[in-house]
Scaffold this motif. Structure first.
Motif, PDB file in Angstrom:
ATOM      1  N   LYS A 185       9.867  18.566 -10.037  1.00 28.61           N
ATOM      2  CA  LYS A 185      11.127  18.135  -9.428  1.00 28.61           C
ATOM      3  C   LYS A 185      10.859  17.512  -8.059  1.00 28.61           C
ATOM      4  CE  LYS A 185      15.688  19.819  -7.936  1.00 28.61           C
ATOM      5  NZ  LYS A 185      16.344  18.557  -8.296  1.00 28.61           N
ATOM      6  N   GLY A 186      11.353  16.294  -7.865  1.00 26.80           N
ATOM      7  CA  GLY A 186      11.136  15.594  -6.613  1.00 26.80           C
ATOM      8  C   GLY A 186       9.714  15.100  -6.438  1.00 26.80           C
ATOM      9  N   TYR A 187       8.941  15.115  -7.526  1.00 21.94           N
ATOM     10  CA  TYR A 187       7.519  14.695  -7.470  1.00 21.94           C
ATOM     11  C   TYR A 187       7.248  13.635  -8.536  1.00 21.94           C
ATOM     12  CZ  TYR A 187       2.445  15.471  -6.836  1.00 21.94           C
ATOM     13  OH  TYR A 187       1.106  15.338  -6.579  1.00 21.94           O
ATOM     14  N   THR A 188       7.430  14.013  -9.790  1.00 20.29           N
ATOM     15  CA  THR A 188       7.140  13.073 -10.881  1.00 20.29           C
ATOM     16  C   THR A 188       8.376  12.725 -11.699  1.00 20.29           C
ATOM     17  OG1 THR A 188       6.513  14.930 -12.304  1.00 20.29           O
ATOM     18  CG2 THR A 188       4.742  13.819 -11.121  1.00 20.29           C
ATOM     19  N   ASP A 189       9.581  13.143 -11.238  1.00 26.13           N
ATOM     20  CA  ASP A 189      10.777  12.934 -12.057  1.00 26.13           C
ATOM     21  C   ASP A 189      11.753  11.899 -11.489  1.00 26.13           C
ATOM     22  OD1 ASP A 189      11.684  14.392  -9.898  1.00 26.13           O
ATOM     23  OD2 ASP A 189      12.892  15.799 -11.089  1.00 26.13           O
ATOM     24  N   TYR A 190      11.325  11.128 -10.485  1.00 30.63           N
ATOM     25  CA  TYR A 190      12.197  10.072  -9.968  1.00 30.63           C
ATOM     26  C   TYR A 190      12.322   8.947 -10.990  1.00 30.63           C
ATOM     27  CZ  TYR A 190      12.452  11.960  -5.195  1.00 30.63           C
ATOM     28  OH  TYR A 190      12.705  12.753  -4.096  1.00 30.63           O
ATOM     29  N   PRO A 191      13.543   8.405 -11.191  1.00 29.38           N
ATOM     30  CA  PRO A 191      13.718   7.377 -12.211  1.00 29.38           C
ATOM     31  C   PRO A 191      13.148   6.017 -11.803  1.00 29.38           C
ATOM     32  CG  PRO A 191      15.776   7.761 -11.024  1.00 29.38           C
ATOM     33  CD  PRO A 191      14.801   8.789 -10.533  1.00 29.38           C
ATOM     34  N   THR A 192      12.721   5.258 -12.809  1.00 33.02           N
ATOM     35  CA  THR A 192      12.278   3.887 -12.610  1.00 33.02           C
ATOM     36  C   THR A 192      13.336   2.930 -13.176  1.00 33.02           C
ATOM     37  OG1 THR A 192      11.081   3.955 -14.694  1.00 33.02           O
ATOM     38  CG2 THR A 192       9.841   4.499 -12.714  1.00 33.02           C
ATOM     39  N   LEU A 193      13.218   1.652 -12.832  1.00 38.14           N
ATOM     40  CA  LEU A 193      14.140   0.656 -13.368  1.00 38.14           C
ATOM     41  C   LEU A 193      13.978   0.530 -14.864  1.00 38.14           C
ATOM     42  CD1 LEU A 193      13.698  -2.159 -10.686  1.00 38.14           C
ATOM     43  CD2 LEU A 193      15.656  -0.617 -10.914  1.00 38.14           C
ATOM     44  N   ALA A 194      15.061   0.275 -15.559  1.00 32.71           N
ATOM     45  CA  ALA A 194      15.014   0.116 -17.013  1.00 32.71           C
ATOM     46  C   ALA A 194      14.276  -1.164 -17.376  1.00 32.71           C
ATOM     47  CB  ALA A 194      16.427   0.090 -17.565  1.00 32.71           C
ATOM     48  N   TYR A 235       1.517  11.842 -10.922  1.00 31.96           N
ATOM     49  CA  TYR A 235       2.181  11.316  -9.721  1.00 31.96           C
ATOM     50  C   TYR A 235       1.529  10.017  -9.247  1.00 31.96           C
ATOM     51  CZ  TYR A 235       3.286  11.370  -4.636  1.00 31.96           C
ATOM     52  OH  TYR A 235       3.644  11.071  -3.349  1.00 31.96           O
ATOM     53  N   TYR A 236       0.213  10.031  -9.102  1.00 30.74           N
ATOM     54  CA  TYR A 236      -0.460   8.824  -8.608  1.00 30.74           C
ATOM     55  C   TYR A 236      -0.467   7.703  -9.651  1.00 30.74           C
ATOM     56  CZ  TYR A 236      -1.867  11.132  -4.309  1.00 30.74           C
ATOM     57  OH  TYR A 236      -1.850  11.760  -3.083  1.00 30.74           O
ATOM     58  N   ALA A 237      -0.657   8.054 -10.908  1.00 31.38           N
ATOM     59  CA  ALA A 237      -0.661   7.027 -11.952  1.00 31.38           C
ATOM     60  C   ALA A 237       0.688   6.317 -12.037  1.00 31.38           C
ATOM     61  CB  ALA A 237      -1.022   7.637 -13.297  1.00 31.38           C
ATOM     62  N   GLN A 238       1.777   7.049 -11.794  1.00 30.73           N
ATOM     63  CA  GLN A 238       3.105   6.435 -11.801  1.00 30.73           C
ATOM     64  C   GLN A 238       3.236   5.340 -10.740  1.00 30.73           C
ATOM     65  OE1 GLN A 238       5.637   9.828 -11.064  1.00 30.73           O
ATOM     66  NE2 GLN A 238       6.100  10.143 -13.234  1.00 30.73           N
ATOM     67  N   ASP A 274       8.129   2.894  -8.923  1.00 33.62           N
ATOM     68  CA  ASP A 274       8.060   1.463  -9.214  1.00 33.62           C
ATOM     69  C   ASP A 274       8.468   0.640  -7.995  1.00 33.62           C
ATOM     70  OD1 ASP A 274      10.695   2.314  -9.261  1.00 33.62           O
ATOM     71  OD2 ASP A 274      11.265   1.134 -11.017  1.00 33.62           O
ATOM     72  N   LEU A 275       8.061   1.081  -6.806  1.00 30.48           N
ATOM     73  CA  LEU A 275       8.477   0.406  -5.578  1.00 30.48           C
ATOM     74  C   LEU A 275       8.095  -1.065  -5.570  1.00 30.48           C
ATOM     75  CD1 LEU A 275       9.756   0.669  -2.755  1.00 30.48           C
ATOM     76  CD2 LEU A 275       7.458   1.177  -1.878  1.00 30.48           C
ATOM     77  N   VAL A 276       6.921  -1.411  -6.065  1.00 31.03           N
ATOM     78  CA  VAL A 276       6.491  -2.812  -6.051  1.00 31.03           C
ATOM     79  C   VAL A 276       7.503  -3.683  -6.808  1.00 31.03           C
ATOM     80  CG1 VAL A 276       4.697  -4.439  -6.774  1.00 31.03           C
ATOM     81  CG2 VAL A 276       4.056  -2.225  -5.790  1.00 31.03           C
ATOM     82  N   ARG A 277       7.891  -3.231  -8.006  1.00 28.23           N
ATOM     83  CA  ARG A 277       8.879  -3.995  -8.773  1.00 28.23           C
ATOM     84  C   ARG A 277      10.215  -4.064  -8.041  1.00 28.23           C
ATOM     85  NH1 ARG A 277      11.529  -2.457 -14.694  1.00 28.23           N
ATOM     86  NH2 ARG A 277      13.052  -4.169 -14.668  1.00 28.23           N
ATOM     87  N   ARG A 278      10.645  -2.959  -7.463  1.00 25.36           N
ATOM     88  CA  ARG A 278      11.934  -2.937  -6.765  1.00 25.36           C
ATOM     89  C   ARG A 278      11.929  -3.903  -5.575  1.00 25.36           C
ATOM     90  NH1 ARG A 278      15.364   1.715  -7.956  1.00 25.36           N
ATOM     91  NH2 ARG A 278      14.350   3.014  -9.541  1.00 25.36           N
ATOM     92  N   VAL A 316       0.849  -1.192   0.000  1.00 29.77           N
ATOM     93  CA  VAL A 316       0.000   0.000   0.000  1.00 29.77           C
ATOM     94  C   VAL A 316       0.882   1.238   0.000  1.00 29.77           C
ATOM     95  CG1 VAL A 316      -1.755   1.287   1.293  1.00 29.77           C
ATOM     96  CG2 VAL A 316      -1.797  -1.228   1.277  1.00 29.77           C
ATOM     97  N   MET A 317       0.503   2.218  -0.806  1.00 28.35           N
ATOM     98  CA  MET A 317       1.142   3.528  -0.728  1.00 28.35           C
ATOM     99  C   MET A 317       0.435   4.334   0.357  1.00 28.35           C
ATOM    100  SD  MET A 317       1.610   6.475  -3.628  1.00 28.35           S
ATOM    101  CE  MET A 317       1.920   8.179  -3.160  1.00 28.35           C
ATOM    102  N   ALA A 318       1.184   4.666   1.410  1.00 28.84           N
ATOM    103  CA  ALA A 318       0.621   5.418   2.528  1.00 28.84           C
ATOM    104  C   ALA A 318       0.326   6.856   2.120  1.00 28.84           C
ATOM    105  CB  ALA A 318       1.603   5.399   3.701  1.00 28.84           C
ATOM    106  N   PRO A 319      -0.557   7.523   2.839  1.00 25.56           N
ATOM    107  CA  PRO A 319      -0.831   8.938   2.551  1.00 25.56           C
ATOM    108  C   PRO A 319       0.400   9.804   2.811  1.00 25.56           C
ATOM    109  CG  PRO A 319      -2.156   8.144   4.408  1.00 25.56           C
ATOM    110  CD  PRO A 319      -1.350   6.998   3.945  1.00 25.56           C
ATOM    111  N   LEU A 320       0.690  10.706   1.872  1.00 23.80           N
ATOM    112  CA  LEU A 320       1.906  11.521   1.930  1.00 23.80           C
ATOM    113  C   LEU A 320       1.593  12.951   1.496  1.00 23.80           C
ATOM    114  CD1 LEU A 320       4.071   8.833   0.152  1.00 23.80           C
ATOM    115  CD2 LEU A 320       4.554   9.656   2.474  1.00 23.80           C
ATOM    116  N   THR A 321       1.575  13.875   2.433  1.00 21.38           N
ATOM    117  CA  THR A 321       1.302  15.275   2.112  1.00 21.38           C
ATOM    118  C   THR A 321       2.456  15.852   1.295  1.00 21.38           C
ATOM    119  OG1 THR A 321      -0.115  15.621   4.018  1.00 21.38           O
ATOM    120  CG2 THR A 321       0.998  17.566   3.124  1.00 21.38           C
TER     121      THR A 321
END
Length: 367
Positions: free
Chosen positions: A358-367, A41-44, A333-337, A20-25
């Motif tokens: 920046k710091g919201y939707t630009d974090y990298p995912t695994l290739a 952000y949420y769709a990612q 992609d925390l679930v995959r990681r 579960v993704m916890a609530p994060l202000t």
């Protein structure tokens, strides 16, 4: 033996995994309206079994921080509809966290510059966030006024209306009442913030009354199977403390057991801090037992400081869901990681509150 990646049912919610993704202000909703960036952000992060949104105000009075979203206006609901559509398009499930901050607010954020409200006129020794010259700034909370008993039915109604709007208009799969972390419902529960002498103060039954009334009203609106609740028995967050939390919270969960909720979400220890607090011992297993023995069938969700090994152990020992907070900020992609035991991105603390991509939707995912 179930694993973290097995599907699970939480009330009416069929979840693809137990993460579960916890609530994060994140303070990125100017005018309390979620926007296109929010939807991205949420769709990612939609591979989580369940997404719980950042805390979302049920009314203007319930607002306590600058640029956090709401559920009380048409534009806000339209903004959230974009979010739920984006998450559902990715196959995800999402519930919204219903929030009234109570005394954790500032006059600049309140209707007509009024005082924040609370069970008792006791200031919270904590800070909130205002936007000053475009920059998020931490400031002391304002002195609250004590709510009159005649105002409480209106607050219960605001919870109910927000829940109904969330599901019927904004398209959420369900809702979670925020009964934790020193906000309004938690303020009523705990002796340190509730000094009332009427039907909402004093005894455990009286202090729990508002939380239980609000939960029943939400269940009446959207059904127990779409309703969860978050509790934090011993966290010191936002200057709350209770003289004897074990019997208080065992009473609360026994009452909640009768409502056929989707899940109970428990913060273990200090929110974002130690899982055990030396001067505040608490038996979480006894809490779960009290809930189950009272007939509670909802999923049991645990939260605070979980990593992969600890989460694996929790699921093996009978917890149904494990909520991850900060790891989801930096790892869409925390679930995959977690599945692949891959390294995690570190959180950029400078961009946690406010700003843009920046710091919201630009974090990298695994290739």
């Amino acid at each position: 033996m179930p694993s973290l990646f097995d599907p699970v049912k939480a009330g009416d919610l069929q979840l693809a995994n137990r993460i579960v993704m916890a609530p994060l202000t994140r303070n990125r909703s100017p005018n309390a309206i979620p926007n296109d960036l929010t939807a991205t952000y949420y769709a990612q992060r939609a591979t989580a079994g369940l997404l719980i949104t950042e805390a979302t105000a049920i009314s203007h009075q319930g607002q306590g921080y600058a640029d956090v979203p709401g559920l009380y206006g048409t534009e806000q609901l339209d903004g959230w509809k974009k979010v739920t559509n984006a998450v559902h398009a990715k196959g995800g499930k999402i519930v919204v966290q219903l929030w009234h901050v109570g005394r954790v607010s500032h006059t600049e954020l309140q209707p007509d510059g009024g005082q924040p409200v609370a069970p008792s006129a006791i200031a919270a020794k904590t800070k909130t966030v205002l936007i000053k010259d475009g920059v998020p700034t931490f400031v002391e909370t304002s002195m609250p006024r004590a709510l009159d008993a005649s105002e409480l039915p209106g607050i219960v109604h605001a919870y109910q209306a927000a829940a109904r709007n969330a599901v019927e208009t904004a398209g959420f799969d369900g809702v979670e009442l925020h009964g934790a972390n020193g906000y309004l419902l938690d303020q009523f529960l705990k002796t340190g913030s509730n000094k009332r002498t009427d039907d909402y103060g004093g005894s455990i039954e009286n202090r729990a009354r508002l939380l239980l009334e609000a939960t029943r009203a939400v269940v009446d609106a959207v059904g127990g199977g779409r309703t969860g609740i978050r509790l934090s028995p011993v966290t010191p967050a936002n200057d709350v403390v209770d003289d004897d939390p074990q019997p208080l919270f065992e009473y609360v969960v026994r009452q909640l057991a009768t409502m056929n909720l989707a899940y109970i979400h428990i913060i273990e220890g200090a929110t974002g801090g130690p899982r055990e607090i030396d001067d505040r011992p608490f038996d979480y297993e006894a809490l779960k037992t009290a809930y189950r023995e009272a007939g509670g069938k909802g999923a049991w969700m645990v939260n605070n400081g979980y990593d992969k090994p600890l989460a694996d152990e929790a699921v093996k020992e009978g917890d149904d869901l494990v909520a991850f907070g900060k790891p989801f900020i930096a790892n869409p992609d925390l679930v995959r990681r977690l599945r692949e035991n891959a390294p995690l991105n570190a959180v950029d603390k400078a961009t946690m509150y406010g700003g843009g991509a920046k710091g919201y939707t630009d974090y990298p995912t695994l290739a």
